[in-house]
Motif scaffolding. Structure first.
Motif, PDB file in Angstrom:
ATOM      1  N   SER A 187       0.820  -1.214   0.000  1.00  0.00           N
ATOM      2  CA  SER A 187       0.000   0.000   0.000  1.00  0.00           C
ATOM      3  C   SER A 187       0.855   1.267   0.000  1.00  0.00           C
ATOM      4  O   SER A 187       0.342   2.369  -0.161  1.00  0.00           O
ATOM      5  N   ARG A 188       2.154   1.079   0.192  1.00  0.00           N
ATOM      6  CA  ARG A 188       3.026   2.240   0.332  1.00  0.00           C
ATOM      7  C   ARG A 188       3.408   2.789  -1.041  1.00  0.00           C
ATOM      8  O   ARG A 188       3.778   2.017  -1.936  1.00  0.00           O
ATOM      9  N   PRO A 189       3.304   4.103  -1.242  1.00  0.00           N
ATOM     10  CA  PRO A 189       3.745   4.673  -2.520  1.00  0.00           C
ATOM     11  C   PRO A 189       5.208   4.299  -2.776  1.00  0.00           C
ATOM     12  O   PRO A 189       6.024   4.341  -1.866  1.00  0.00           O
TER      13      PRO A 189
ATOM     14  N   SER B 213      -4.689  -3.708  -0.599  1.00  0.00           N
ATOM     15  CA  SER B 213      -4.778  -2.285  -0.911  1.00  0.00           C
ATOM     16  C   SER B 213      -4.827  -2.076  -2.419  1.00  0.00           C
ATOM     17  O   SER B 213      -4.091  -2.694  -3.177  1.00  0.00           O
ATOM     18  N   GLU B 214      -5.710  -1.189  -2.833  1.00  0.00           N
ATOM     19  CA  GLU B 214      -5.808  -0.898  -4.268  1.00  0.00           C
ATOM     20  C   GLU B 214      -4.793   0.166  -4.681  1.00  0.00           C
ATOM     21  O   GLU B 214      -4.697   0.516  -5.857  1.00  0.00           O
ATOM     22  N   ALA B 215      -4.074   0.678  -3.697  1.00  0.00           N
ATOM     23  CA  ALA B 215      -3.114   1.748  -4.004  1.00  0.00           C
ATOM     24  C   ALA B 215      -1.875   1.216  -4.718  1.00  0.00           C
ATOM     25  O   ALA B 215      -1.242   1.936  -5.497  1.00  0.00           O
ATOM     26  N   GLY B 216      -1.556  -0.038  -4.489  1.00  0.00           N
ATOM     27  CA  GLY B 216      -0.313  -0.575  -5.031  1.00  0.00           C
ATOM     28  C   GLY B 216      -0.436  -1.028  -6.472  1.00  0.00           C
ATOM     29  O   GLY B 216      -1.529  -1.056  -7.035  1.00  0.00           O
TER      30      GLY B 216
END
Lengths: 189, 219
Positions: free
Chosen positions: A96-98, A129-132
């Motif tokens: 999930s981390r940028p 997480s959908e951020a990754g």
């Protein structure tokens, strides 16, 4: 530096290295912690700056070390020391981390010698997480280095998931145990 | 050099087809023959799946065209043909083929197969498997053996026999795992140097890793 045979856990600060080691270590892991510096200090009151240490005692009395590497990049010099007599590496990446792919590249670069020798397993935490990026992106990143490593989505708080990571890293080390002399010798001292 | 015999795989399911294709070349040493799988009629031995709806037709066809018929079935009896009971076991297959071979019943009724000629080409140990990509997390969770099989192949291709010995799994189980991994696209067949198999380094992984695996309760 401790010269026993060991497995390493590496990854960014806060990814769960200490938690993972605590779940499989026979003893309460020893964590050397100091105040964080820089931007990290605003989000975390303490951070592992030296190393985490746990151990697993085998039935024949041999002790296998479990080491968590420093989280902050300013302690990267310790990575080289810790790789000595290591039999495998678990790279934990916070999905999930940028910049999670950049994180992965950093560890593939920093532990290249060990990975080439023993292999490594990549544990993706917060994988829902959908951020990754897509999971395939991690495989592609690894392939660019010429490696073929397992990428395992995991909840590092679950012992079952940590055992799965260990199963993967042991499976990669097993052929080395077969190929005589490819694993570090047991410490005689 | 082992003598050549052909085994026609008739109406078998794809997974058993693959298992037999893997098993047959491994039986050379146990039977003194080279058992080559084929789809062509006129084989020395035909394997027919009697449990499938098309079993009777396949059986009749094999009787007409092939030398000796073996019925593959979950039952204990295959009627008037040789019986190979499910699940497939390499040892049982080898025993059956030895029996058939010893009875002299392997000559096909139509064209002779030139069964006393030496096998052309490379030795069977040159067929192996290489890792193409690791399976998904869900698959690895569900099938712990897959991790070990992939781990065994991560540095270099190995033969079925070598993987079996490395993991301490029987050949049937290893063939099944490899076939399923092949179906998932995780491994593929490849040629390997003949000396690769049977080297001292191919023995079952004992010692440290086995103790660690046992201690952590994995595998």
């Amino acid at each position: 530096m401790d010269r026993r045979r060991k497995f390493l856990f590496t990854g960014p600060t806060g990814v769960g290295k200490t938690t993972a080691i605590a779940l499989i270590s026979d003893d309460e892991p020893v964590a050397t912690e100091m105040a964080a510096s820089g931007e990290l200090a605003a989000t975390k009151t303490t951070t592992t700056t030296a190393l985490d240490f746990g151990q697993v005692r085998l039935e024949d009395g041999e002790v296998i070390g479990l080491y968590g590497t420093p989280g902050q990049q300013r302690f990267d010099y310790m990575w080289t020391l810790l790789q000595e007599r290591a039999m495998g590496l678990v790279i934990l990446i916070d999905h999930s981390r940028p910049g999670s792919l950049t994180d992965l590249q950093r560890y593939l670069d920093g532990f290249g010698e060990l990975i080439a020798q023993t292999g490594a397993v990549i544990g993706l935490t917060r994988a829902d997480s959908e951020a990754g990026p897509a999971i395939d992106a991690y495989h592609e990143c690894v392939a660019e280095y010429g490696y073929m490593l397992p990428v395992i989505e995991c909840d590092i708080r679950r012992a079952e998931d940590v055992r799965l990571l260990m199963e993967a890293v042991i499976s990669m080390a097993e052929p080395l145990a077969d190929d005589q002399g490819a694993l570090p010798e047991e410490n005689e001292s | 050099m082992p003598m050549k015999r052909t085994v026609r795989l008739t109406n078998l399911a794809a997974s058993e087809w693959m298992q037999l294709e893997l098993m047959l070349p491994l039986l050379d040493r146990g039977t003194g023959r080279s058992w080559q799988p084929t789809e062509e009629a006129g084989a020395d031995v035909a394997l027919v799946d009697l449990d499938r709806p098309d079993g009777p037709e396949a059986l009749a066809d094999a009787r007409r065209h092939d030398g000796c018929v073996v019925g593959l079935t979950a039952a204990c009896d295959a009627g008037d043909v040789h019986c190979l009971q499910r699940p497939l076991r390499a040892a049982a297959l080898a025993q059956l083929l030895r029996t058939i071979d010893g009875s002299g019943a392997t000559a096909a009724p139509h064209e002779p197969t030139g069964d006393e000629s030496p096998i052309p080409g490379p030795a069977i140990d040159t067929m192996g498997y290489r890792l193409v990509r690791w399976p998904s997390t869900d698959t690895m969770r569900a099938e712990p053996d897959f991790l070990r099989v992939c781990g065994a192949l991560v540095r270099r291709p190995r033969s079925l026999d070598a993987v079996s010995r490395h993991l301490g799994l029987d050949v049937d189980t290893t063939a099944d795992r490899l076939a399923r991994l092949e179906g998932l696209g995780s491994v593929e067949r490849t040629a390997i140097p003949a000396p690769e198999a049977g080297t001292p380094g191919e023995e079952t992984a004992q010692g440290l890793m086995a103790r660690l695996r046992n201690r952590l309760g994995v595998g």
